[in-house]
Write a protein that holds these residues in place. Structure first.
Motif, mmCIF file in Angstrom:
data_model
loop_
_atom_site.group_PDB
_atom_site.id
_atom_site.type_symbol
_atom_site.label_atom_id
_atom_site.label_comp_id
_atom_site.label_asym_id
_atom_site.label_seq_id
_atom_site.Cartn_x
_atom_site.Cartn_y
_atom_site.Cartn_z
ATOM 1 N N GLU A 163 0.836 -1.204 0.000
ATOM 2 C CA GLU A 163 0.000 0.000 0.000
ATOM 3 C C GLU A 163 0.868 1.250 0.000
ATOM 4 N N ALA A 164 1.905 1.265 0.826
ATOM 5 C CA ALA A 164 2.782 2.436 0.906
ATOM 6 C C ALA A 164 3.622 2.587 -0.355
ATOM 7 N N ILE A 165 4.087 1.474 -0.906
ATOM 8 C CA ILE A 165 4.884 1.535 -2.138
ATOM 9 C C ILE A 165 4.024 2.050 -3.288
ATOM 10 N N ALA A 166 2.810 1.530 -3.403
ATOM 11 C CA ALA A 166 1.920 1.952 -4.480
ATOM 12 C C ALA A 166 1.545 3.430 -4.364
ATOM 13 N N ALA A 167 1.599 3.969 -3.163
ATOM 14 C CA ALA A 167 1.238 5.369 -2.955
ATOM 15 C C ALA A 167 2.348 6.337 -3.346
ATOM 16 N N VAL A 168 3.549 5.844 -3.645
ATOM 17 C CA VAL A 168 4.673 6.724 -3.969
ATOM 18 C C VAL A 168 4.471 7.341 -5.353
ATOM 19 N N PRO A 169 4.408 8.662 -5.461
ATOM 20 C CA PRO A 169 4.283 9.304 -6.775
ATOM 21 C C PRO A 169 5.503 8.979 -7.638
ATOM 22 N N GLY A 170 5.252 8.669 -8.906
ATOM 23 C CA GLY A 170 6.344 8.366 -9.820
ATOM 24 C C GLY A 170 6.588 6.897 -10.022
ATOM 25 N N VAL A 171 6.032 6.047 -9.179
ATOM 26 C CA VAL A 171 6.075 4.598 -9.394
ATOM 27 C C VAL A 171 4.897 4.235 -10.292
ATOM 28 N N ASP A 172 5.161 3.490 -11.365
ATOM 29 C CA ASP A 172 4.106 3.105 -12.297
ATOM 30 C C ASP A 172 3.598 1.688 -12.078
ATOM 31 N N VAL A 173 4.523 0.782 -11.769
ATOM 32 C CA VAL A 173 4.186 -0.642 -11.729
ATOM 33 C C VAL A 173 4.794 -1.283 -10.493
ATOM 34 N N LEU A 174 4.014 -2.127 -9.823
ATOM 35 C CA LEU A 174 4.520 -3.019 -8.777
ATOM 36 C C LEU A 174 4.513 -4.416 -9.390
#
Length: 264
Positions: A163-174
């Motif tokens: 959840e926290a990783i996905a919330a980082v602006p500039g990340v497109d894909v997990l």
């Protein structure tokens, strides 16, 4: 000069599956042409596990820009600087393995986005513009919007922090590194295990909540892959060059052996 379109990003924006062709052993200018002709959308140029230099990766990437397939490079987690060199020399995206926390994801974004989003340095006119002179401010804004930044989820810690990783602006894909995830879970190779299925569900929900895309690597089982795609995986590593070669070569050798005359 216009920016070369990121066909992989376009496919994702349309809601479709973006299929990746893994590059471990192939070299040279024909790699992208092979991947595109086989029906893939992006190259997974692997500098983590492949014996490949920045020069090797860049040669493949530069050629791919004109071949209708998007070159994306995976670098080692502790060699982010190699990714910036690849982006300057043809790559249209970077995959970083073993991203376990939001703080690590933020460091990835800083490395690969120009200011004000990140700290990426501006060099000569990039290959993404065909080496033509460009307006730096416009080009940096366009590249910030077009380059794919992919963080790999490969540990229970990363799943817990999805959840926290996905919330980082500039990340497109997990993107799941499913093989390493099973290893760190203590169930190596069990890609269909209930705990892995639960991890996909967790990350898929996090991606949906924050407008990010879930990716899938290490799942080539035709019974399990549909389940994870149904959970939202759309950035898909379809396999790697050596596996494709072995499968095709093995099938062909078996066919030809079967034509051998029977001995009395």
């Amino acid at each position: 000069m216009k920016l070369v379109p990121n066909l992989c990003r376009q496919r994702l924006a349309e809601g479709g599956l973006a299929l990746g062709f893994g590059v471990h052993h192939l070299r040279g200018s024909a790699v992208g042409m092979i991947g595109q002709a086989a029906g893939f959308d992006w190259l997974f140029i692997d500098m983590e596990h492949g014996a490949m230099s920045v020069d090797d990766a860049s040669r493949i990437a530069i050629a791919a820009l004109g071949q209708g397939i998007t070159p994306i490079v995976r670098v080692c987690k502790d060699a982010l600087f190699e990714g910036t060199r690849c982006l300057d020399n043809g790559a249209m995206g970077i995959v970083v393995p073993h991203v376990d926390t939001a703080e690590e994801a933020e460091a990835v974004v800083r490395a690969y986005r120009f200011p004000p989003t990140g700290d990426r340095s501006w060099g000569a006119p990039p290959f993404a513009y065909g080496m033509a002179p460009v307006n730096a401010a416009q080009a940096q804004a366009e590249l910030n919007a077009d380059i794919l930044v992919v963080c790999m989820i490969e540990t229970p810690q990363a799943v817990a922090n999805a959840e926290a990783i996905a919330a980082v602006p500039g990340v497109d894909v997990l993107m799941f590194g499913t093989s390493d995830l099973t290893a760190t879970m203590g169930i190596p190779g069990q890609i269909g295990h209930p705990d892995v299925r639960a991890a996909y569900a967790t990350v898929g929900a996090a991606c949906a909540a924050h407008g990010k895309v879930m990716g899938m690597g290490g799942v080539y089982d035709e019974k399990v892959a549909p389940d994870y795609i149904a959970l939202g995986a759309r950035f898909i590593l379809g396999g790697s060059d050596h596996a494709f070669l072995m499968a095709g070569a093995t099938q062909r050798a078996g066919f030809l052996r079967g034509l051998a005359p029977k001995r009395a």
